[in-house]
Write an enzyme that holds these catalytic residues in place. Structure first.
Site, PDB file in Angstrom:
ATOM      1  N   GLU A  39      69.267  50.185 -28.292  1.00  0.00           N
ATOM      2  CA  GLU A  39      70.553  49.525 -28.007  1.00  0.00           C
ATOM      3  C   GLU A  39      71.633  50.518 -27.589  1.00  0.00           C
ATOM      4  O   GLU A  39      72.521  50.212 -26.838  1.00  0.00           O
ATOM      5  CB  GLU A  39      71.012  48.738 -29.239  1.00  0.00           C
ATOM      6  CG  GLU A  39      72.069  47.716 -28.918  1.00  0.00           C
ATOM      7  CD  GLU A  39      72.152  46.613 -29.976  1.00  0.00           C
ATOM      8  OE1 GLU A  39      73.261  46.141 -30.194  1.00  0.00           O
ATOM      9  OE2 GLU A  39      71.116  46.235 -30.564  1.00  0.00           O
TER      10      GLU A  39
ATOM     11  N   ASP B 243      68.696  46.859 -32.021  1.00  0.00           N
ATOM     12  CA  ASP B 243      68.982  46.485 -33.417  1.00  0.00           C
ATOM     13  C   ASP B 243      68.076  45.353 -33.872  1.00  0.00           C
ATOM     14  O   ASP B 243      67.867  44.386 -33.136  1.00  0.00           O
ATOM     15  CB  ASP B 243      70.439  46.011 -33.558  1.00  0.00           C
ATOM     16  CG  ASP B 243      71.351  47.166 -33.929  1.00  0.00           C
ATOM     17  OD1 ASP B 243      70.848  48.311 -33.923  1.00  0.00           O
ATOM     18  OD2 ASP B 243      72.532  46.938 -34.229  1.00  0.00           O
TER      19      ASP B 243
ATOM     20  N   TYR C 248      70.193  49.162 -43.099  1.00  0.00           N
ATOM     21  CA  TYR C 248      70.817  48.296 -42.082  1.00  0.00           C
ATOM     22  C   TYR C 248      71.979  47.466 -42.629  1.00  0.00           C
ATOM     23  O   TYR C 248      71.803  46.707 -43.573  1.00  0.00           O
ATOM     24  CB  TYR C 248      69.738  47.365 -41.524  1.00  0.00           C
ATOM     25  CG  TYR C 248      70.167  46.578 -40.314  1.00  0.00           C
ATOM     26  CD1 TYR C 248      70.386  47.209 -39.099  1.00  0.00           C
ATOM     27  CD2 TYR C 248      70.362  45.198 -40.394  1.00  0.00           C
ATOM     28  CE1 TYR C 248      70.770  46.488 -37.981  1.00  0.00           C
ATOM     29  CE2 TYR C 248      70.744  44.465 -39.275  1.00  0.00           C
ATOM     30  CZ  TYR C 248      70.946  45.122 -38.072  1.00  0.00           C
ATOM     31  OH  TYR C 248      71.339  44.414 -36.972  1.00  0.00           O
TER      32      TYR C 248
END
Length: 645
Positions: free
Chosen positions: A9, A105, A310
């Site tokens: 990303e 992601d 995350y």
């Protein structure tokens, strides 16, 4: 043997993966190795086309061309980042590329970033998916040894695309309708409008609120304080001064007899681990950080320092496969102020219960916890240290035993009136030891009636003299204005604003308004569109915000509908609802909203008019505060004149 192209990303993540996969040769917008080529997006490179690209008639904003409902929604390359798109596209087209790994992601939005690029470039070779919850070298390697076929994430992509299309259909149509109808810069959206409506509603409640006087009565006996309590309903407030005075004179100089002593063993379980929303709440309460700022700091801790997992997660649990790594994680945080707690947890048997480990409660990602990466605290700036501190302490707390205490409640009888006192004896500090010396950050329960005190040894039937009885006068308080912390809670559980019982439960079980990943941006957008403003920690709606909520159709204000849509998006991602059906519903909904605005008889009043006239059309200019400071803009949107002050 062909090469594998890996799409990430952002460049920083691309470089991390390149390091792990030992790709060392820098190319143009990519890094190459023997087996792999790694490239990156810069966030979204491809997006849904603007209304203008569906025909000349949409270039001018007018009510006649609404609603805009393109039969097929087209994708376009974003101008600002078209150079990087060109690089990615030419890599996708290379003959020697035999497969692609999506490494954006691991979430709904990340899936969309990759799939739209792939669709626009027309790539049709095999695709795999890297799905990881931390950016450490170990997690990346494990992930590459365990790649999944991309089709397992097809439904996640469908739900992401439906979200984007729904926001386009609803947001652009209603915003154009409002703007044209009321000739003012107005915008509304599927999630932002119900959120704003909650803030406006709260302001109305505060304005309508009339404070009422009340009295509480307390006295001293044997060195501690006793508080009066109503025999019939247990209330401690008296709303009638005459009654308070009567009780006061009735107990003056009297004796108090101990009527009852109750001792209860109480257990307070450790809190659950952090998900993003809970972390943003605590950071707002403790440090005053906005939700957006906290997410920004988290991204740094996750991507750059690699010391936490995350951030954009809505789960407060971990899965079974993480349990064997807990020891390693505790060792990595056994530094500086955390060493002692980490070591004492490592010495004992780690307290792993269903309360923390529950596969059924983890969707895309587990709770936010430290990674196994050694942390160098001095490399973190102050703000990062603050957020990291919250995460590590919460991780310790979750793995610690319960807080245990004995609560003593004493009831006394004074001339037929009941008084009480509460005392607490701590048996085992458990998880609370971690937060020693920190004040409690739960703002919502500030008023503790009959606070804990230390009580001497007393027995039933003992009689004491009542000393210094007093009546304290207080006033009832209006509901509190939202802070970002409490607004996040309301967005997460808007159930209490919903009348329908079944839906209310659904909303409390599912994601509420928006998702953890989008809430910060929604709140930020309401500030930047001048619909609400911060004063200290409190959030106030502006006149523009209040008027907007009164102008928009009822439907779009209700958290109910938004909840229903979020619910359906969740079901699409699980393959249980058809995406085309959803878009059809959205088109009908957009049409209904536009019609409601067109037939509305409301008026919008600019309350920020200046006495200065527009040099181009002669109407009075509006005074607005933008990112770069104060500006004057023409109230007539068609004219569009603006100047900096």
């Amino acid at each position: 043997m062909g090469k594998t192209l890996i799409l990430t990303e952002k460049p920083s993540v691309g470089r991390d993966i390149a390091k792990v996969l030992k790709c060392k040769q820098n190319g143009n917008g990519c890094i190459m190795g023997d087996k792999y080529i790694i490239t990156w997006a810069l966030g979204h490179l491809v997006t849904l086309a603007d209304p203008e690209s569906y025909g000349e008639k949409y270039k001018t904003w007018s009510l006649d061309t609404l609603p805009m409902l393109p039969a097929k929604m087209e994708l376009v390359v974003i101008k600002e980042t078209s150079k990087q798109y060109g690089i990615v596209k030419s890599l996708l087209k290379r003959e020697d590329i035999s497969e692609l790994v999506i490494a954006t992601d691991s979430g709904r939005e990340g899936e969309l970033v990759a799939r739209w690029i792939i669709a626009k470039a027309g790539f049709s070779k095999p695709i795999k998916r890297l799905w990881i919850s931390s950016q450490t070298d170990k997690a990346i390697l494990d992930g590459f040894n365990n790649l999944k076929p991309s089709r397992e994430y097809d439904n996640l992509f469908k739900s992401a695309e439906c979200r984007a299309k729904a926001d386009w259909l609803v947001g652009l149509n209603i915003s154009r309708a409002l703007t044209c109808k009321f000739n003012a810069q107005l915008s509304a959206g599927r999630v932002q409008t119900p959120t704003l409506a909650m803030v406006v509603k709260r302001e109305e409640e505060i304005k309508k609120f009339v404070p009422v006087d009340y009295w509480t009565i307390s006295a001293k006996v044997n060195g501690f304080t006793i508080t009066w309590q109503d025999k019939t309903n247990g209330q401690v407030r008296i709303f009638n001064k005459q009654r308070a005075d009567e009780i006061l004179s009735k107990i003056k100089g009297q004796n108090a007899e101990v009527a009852d002593i109750r001792k209860e063993a109480k257990v307070e379980l450790p809190p659950l681990a952090y998900d993003l929303t809970e972390l943003q709440r605590d950071a707002n309460r403790r440090f005053g950080y906005s939700a957006k700022k906290t997410l920004g700091i988290m991204q740094k801790l996750y991507e750059t320092h690699k010391v936490v997992t995350y951030p954009r997660t809505d789960s407060r649990h971990i899965t079974d496969d993480i349990v064997p790594t807990l020891t390693e994680r505790l060792k990595s945080v056994a530094v500086g102020p955390y060493a002692e707690f980490a070591r004492s947890l490592l010495k004992g048997r780690i307290n792993v219960t269903k309360r923390f480990v529950d596969n059924s409660k983890v969707t895309d990602h587990h709770a936010i916890i430290p990674t196994e990466q050694y942390v160098n605290l001095s490399s973190l700036i102050n703000e990062e240290r603050n957020i990291y501190d919250l995460i590590v302490k919460r991780f310790f707390a979750v793995l610690s035993p319960a807080f245990e205490y004995e609560q003593t409640t004493v009831r006394m009888n004074v001339k037929g009136e009941i008084f009480f006192a509460k005392g607490k004896i701590i048996k085992s500090k458990g998880w609370k030891a971690i937060y020693d010396g920190q004040n409690n950050i739960d703002e919502e329960n500030e008023e503790e009636i009959g606070n804990e005190q230390s009580l001497p040894d007393i027995a039933r039937g003992q009689i004491y003299k009542v000393a210094s009885p007093q009546a304290y006068n207080g006033k009832t308080k209006p509901p509190a204005r939202y802070t970002e912390a409490t607004l996040l809670t309301a967005m997460e559980h808007p159930g209490k604003f919903i009348d329908n019982e079944e839906l209310r439960e659904t909303m409390d079980r599912t994601s509420g308004l928006g998702t953890p990943a989008t809430r910060a941006d929604i709140i930020e957008k309401l500030f930047s569109s001048f619909y609400m403003e911060r004063r200290g920690k409190e959030i106030f709606p502006t006149s523009k915000g209040i008027q907007l909520v009164n102008l928009v159709p009822e439907d779009i204000k209700s958290p109910e509908l938004t909840a229903k849509w979020e619910q359906k998006l969740l079901l699409i991602s699980k393959g249980r609802v058809n995406a085309d059906e959803y878009i059809k519903e959205m088109k009908n909904y957009a049409t209904k909203l536009v019609t409601t605005v067109i037939v509305s008889s409301n008026v919008y009043r600019h309350d920020n008019l200046t006495r200065e006239k527009c040099p181009e059309c002669g109407k009075y200019l509006l005074d607005v505060t933008g990112k770069k400071g104060k500006m004057l803009v023409c109230q007539d949107r068609e004219c569009g004149y603006r100047k900096g002050v």
